[in-house]
Design a protein around this motif. Structure first.
Motif, PDB file in Angstrom:
ATOM      1  N   TYR A 177       5.704   7.359   4.862  1.00  0.00           N
ATOM      2  CA  TYR A 177       4.757   6.261   5.039  1.00  0.00           C
ATOM      3  C   TYR A 177       5.240   5.298   6.116  1.00  0.00           C
ATOM      4  CZ  TYR A 177       1.745   2.288   4.424  1.00  0.00           C
ATOM      5  OH  TYR A 177       0.855   1.273   4.675  1.00  0.00           O
ATOM      6  N   LEU A 192       0.802   4.357  -2.689  1.00  0.00           N
ATOM      7  CA  LEU A 192       0.714   5.767  -2.300  1.00  0.00           C
ATOM      8  C   LEU A 192       1.853   6.560  -2.920  1.00  0.00           C
ATOM      9  CD1 LEU A 192      -0.108   5.372   1.494  1.00  0.00           C
ATOM     10  CD2 LEU A 192      -1.580   6.469  -0.197  1.00  0.00           C
ATOM     11  N   GLN A 193       3.033   6.005  -2.853  1.00  0.00           N
ATOM     12  CA  GLN A 193       4.221   6.670  -3.383  1.00  0.00           C
ATOM     13  C   GLN A 193       4.093   6.929  -4.880  1.00  0.00           C
ATOM     14  OE1 GLN A 193       8.207   5.528  -1.731  1.00  0.00           O
ATOM     15  NE2 GLN A 193       8.470   4.588  -3.722  1.00  0.00           N
ATOM     16  N   ASP A 219      -9.157   7.132   0.350  1.00  0.00           N
ATOM     17  CA  ASP A 219     -10.035   6.535  -0.666  1.00  0.00           C
ATOM     18  C   ASP A 219     -10.944   5.497  -0.013  1.00  0.00           C
ATOM     19  OD1 ASP A 219      -8.971   7.983  -2.738  1.00  0.00           O
ATOM     20  OD2 ASP A 219      -7.627   6.392  -3.432  1.00  0.00           O
ATOM     21  N   ARG A 239      -7.254   3.800   5.031  1.00  0.00           N
ATOM     22  CA  ARG A 239      -6.619   4.081   6.314  1.00  0.00           C
ATOM     23  C   ARG A 239      -7.240   3.247   7.438  1.00  0.00           C
ATOM     24  NH1 ARG A 239      -4.032   8.788   7.405  1.00  0.00           N
ATOM     25  NH2 ARG A 239      -5.202   9.842   5.736  1.00  0.00           N
ATOM     26  N   ILE A 270       0.841  -1.203   0.000  1.00  0.00           N
ATOM     27  CA  ILE A 270       0.000   0.000   0.000  1.00  0.00           C
ATOM     28  C   ILE A 270       0.874   1.251   0.000  1.00  0.00           C
ATOM     29  CG2 ILE A 270      -1.644   1.341   1.373  1.00  0.00           C
ATOM     30  CD1 ILE A 270      -2.945  -1.010  -0.041  1.00  0.00           C
ATOM     31  N   GLY A 271       1.976   1.207   0.759  1.00  0.00           N
ATOM     32  CA  GLY A 271       2.902   2.341   0.767  1.00  0.00           C
ATOM     33  C   GLY A 271       3.471   2.636  -0.611  1.00  0.00           C
ATOM     34  N   GLY A 305       1.257   7.415  -6.395  1.00  0.00           N
ATOM     35  CA  GLY A 305       0.070   8.216  -6.673  1.00  0.00           C
ATOM     36  C   GLY A 305      -1.107   7.427  -7.182  1.00  0.00           C
ATOM     37  N   SER A 314      -5.027   7.061  -2.360  1.00  0.00           N
ATOM     38  CA  SER A 314      -4.771   7.813  -1.137  1.00  0.00           C
ATOM     39  C   SER A 314      -5.351   7.023   0.030  1.00  0.00           C
ATOM     40  CB  SER A 314      -5.394   9.201  -1.198  1.00  0.00           C
ATOM     41  OG  SER A 314      -6.769   9.147  -0.880  1.00  0.00           O
ATOM     42  N   LEU A 315      -4.884   7.321   1.235  1.00  0.00           N
ATOM     43  CA  LEU A 315      -5.361   6.589   2.409  1.00  0.00           C
ATOM     44  C   LEU A 315      -6.822   6.873   2.699  1.00  0.00           C
ATOM     45  CD1 LEU A 315      -2.354   6.834   4.908  1.00  0.00           C
ATOM     46  CD2 LEU A 315      -2.968   4.969   3.365  1.00  0.00           C
TER      47      LEU A 315
END
Length: 495
Positions: free
Chosen positions: A240, A81-82, A90, A114, A77-78, A84, A87-88
């Motif tokens: 992250y 995110l990195q 979402d 999240r 997941i990180g 793009g 997003s947490l």
């Protein structure tokens, strides 16, 4: 390089600020706790302090890591995110729109990435034991399980939620989680490919199912310790990782309430440490204040006892090099070389052998699909043959009580570990199987099987009656993966 030095080139524990005597004390604690230990690797300052495996387990064998998989899924997941790709904040249903139809709870429809990462889904129970029911996919099974409160409030352990994260990784990247991480994590760290159990839909289980060698687990721990940097190159965002390994929610349910807290699929430990933890003692423990990592594979329930032994070792680590201690270092090398399991009690032979060898014992009706059992004795040892509804399985062991390689395949009848309709990855290879045998008493024979990738073992005790015409068979798995005793089976020799 981590995990690659041979013993001649490896720095001494003392040069890394770790007393060899303290490591011996750690091993003494493990030997005295009565639990099953398979392998460990201890790193400090980027170098291997020591590592060892209790034979027949080997450092080079991949091991089931159970919920250590959750922490690895968090790293995936990180990476998303990195890059793009999400997003947490979402919503999970937006990322997996095919599951929307089964989500009839507006609270669950608002669940974010999240909140899944922090195990605060709002659901009262993990739907893991109902996966696959009524023809629903695993993700649909998750979204059919309504909330009892709004997400984001209360920690409740939920392996299916982590599966949803794995499904999100596959949906957003177009690759299975293990393939996605091969390019970004496993490959750059120098290993892989990594196997994982898959859902019926072909998605990595996420919350469990990964196979890692203990040294590979240690390399992941070292990347965490270095906040995402490997050999001078950044792999994963420090932001992250700081968030993932710091407090996000209290763990407020027994027996976990003593935990300092939970991050994004990582458990917090005292003094700023944190860990990935899987069932039956699979561990990656990161200790930033000591610049140290310990990875371990095991087969036990009592993780706190293991961590107590580790914390005692941690307390003895010094900030700088220590005076060399050749005697203790030599003793440590010998101890690590001698780690092993074997059957020591009893005798290699019995007069009963001539009465029972070759007899085919028909077994009483049972829920395991076992039909018959046969022992065949020879001067070199014994062969056990089990006939079942899954086929005929054969294993041989010597008379010395030492575990030695035997035929693969036993896990198919003894370790049906692919639960909930899961399936192995296309690259999965069955584990190496090791057998040992010994007469416990004149009329009682023990045959033991261990599996290189598993936290459990199988011990069969056959007690013979009526001059070998009948036997009582007691199966004793190591009480790790089964919580109720299996009923004895009665066997009658065919005429």
């Amino acid at each position: 390089m981590i995990g690659t030095e041979d013993e001649v080139r490896r720095p001494s524990p003392e040069s890394l600020g770790v007393p060899s005597q303290a490591v011996l004390g750690f091993l003494d604690r493990l030997a005295g706790d009565g639990q099953e230990h398979h392998a460990f690797t201890l790193l400090r300052h980027g170098a291997t302090v020591c590592e060892g495996a209790w034979a027949p387990y080997r450092l080079g064998d991949a091991h089931r890591m159970f919920s250590v998989s959750k922490s690895v899924t968090s790293l995936a997941i990180g990476f998303l995110l990195q890059e793009g790709r999400l997003s947490l904040d979402d919503r999970a249903v937006d990322l997996l729109p095919e599951s929307v139809a089964t989500c009839r709870d507006p609270l669950l429809a608002a669940l974010t990435v999240r909140q899944i990462l922090t195990m605060t889904t709002g659901q009262e129970v993990d739907p893991i034991f109902t996966l696959g029911e009524d023809g629903h996919t695993w993700a649909e099974g998750f979204f059919r399980t309504s909330c009892v409160e709004a997400p984001g409030r209360t920690f409740r352990y939920n392996s299916t939620a982590t599966y949803v994260l794995s499904a999100i990784v596959q949906k957003r990247s177009g690759q299975r989680l293990t393939d996605y991480l091969q390019e970004r994590l496993f490959g750059p760290l120098g290993f892989g490919p990594v196997d994982s159990d898959l859902s019926p839909e072909g998605i990595c289980a996420g919350g469990w199912g990964l196979f890692l060698r203990v040294g590979e687990a240690a390399r992941i721990g070292h990347l965490l310790l270095r906040k995402g940097v490997h050999e001078g190159a950044r792999l994963l965002s420090e932001t992250y990782l700081d968030a993932a390994t710091s407090w996000k929610v209290d763990v407020n349910i027994p027996p976990l309430a003593s935990q300092p807290g939970y991050g994004y699929q990582f458990w917090l430990s005292p003094d700023g440490a944190y860990r990935a933890e899987g069932a039956f003692g699979q561990l990656i423990v990161v200790m930033p204040d000591r610049d140290a990592v310990l990875a371990g594979t095991n087969g036990f329930h009592d993780v706190p006892r293991y961590l107590e032994a580790l914390w005692e070792l941690r307390a003895k680590m010094e900030s700088g090099p220590l005076p060399e201690d050749p005697e203790a270092r030599g003793e440590l090398a010998a101890r690590l070389d001698g780690l092993r399991y074997a059957i020591r009690e009893g005798s290699p032979a019995s007069a009963m052998e001539s009465l029972v060898s070759g007899n085919r014992y028909r077994l009483s009706k049972n829920g395991f699909g076992y039909d018959s059992l046969r022992l065949s004795f020879a001067p070199s040892g014994c062969t056990m043959i089990l006939e079942s509804d899954r086929g005929i399985f054969q294993a041989s062991a010597g008379r010395d009580g030492e575990y030695a390689p035997t035929r693969e395949g036993w896990q198919e009848v003894l370790l049906p570990s692919l639960a909930f309709g899961a399936r192995p990855s296309p690259t999965y290879r069955p584990p190496a199987v090791f057998a040992a045998a010994r007469w416990r008493q004149e009329d009682c024979f023990r045959f033991s099987l261990r599996f290189s990738d598993s936290p459990t073992r199988e011990d069969w005790s056959l007690t013979f009656h009526d001059e070998g015409r009948r036997c009582t068979v007691v199966q004793a798995p190591s009480a790790v993966m089964e919580f109720a005793a299996r009923p004895p089976l009665e066997g009658v020799a065919e005429e």
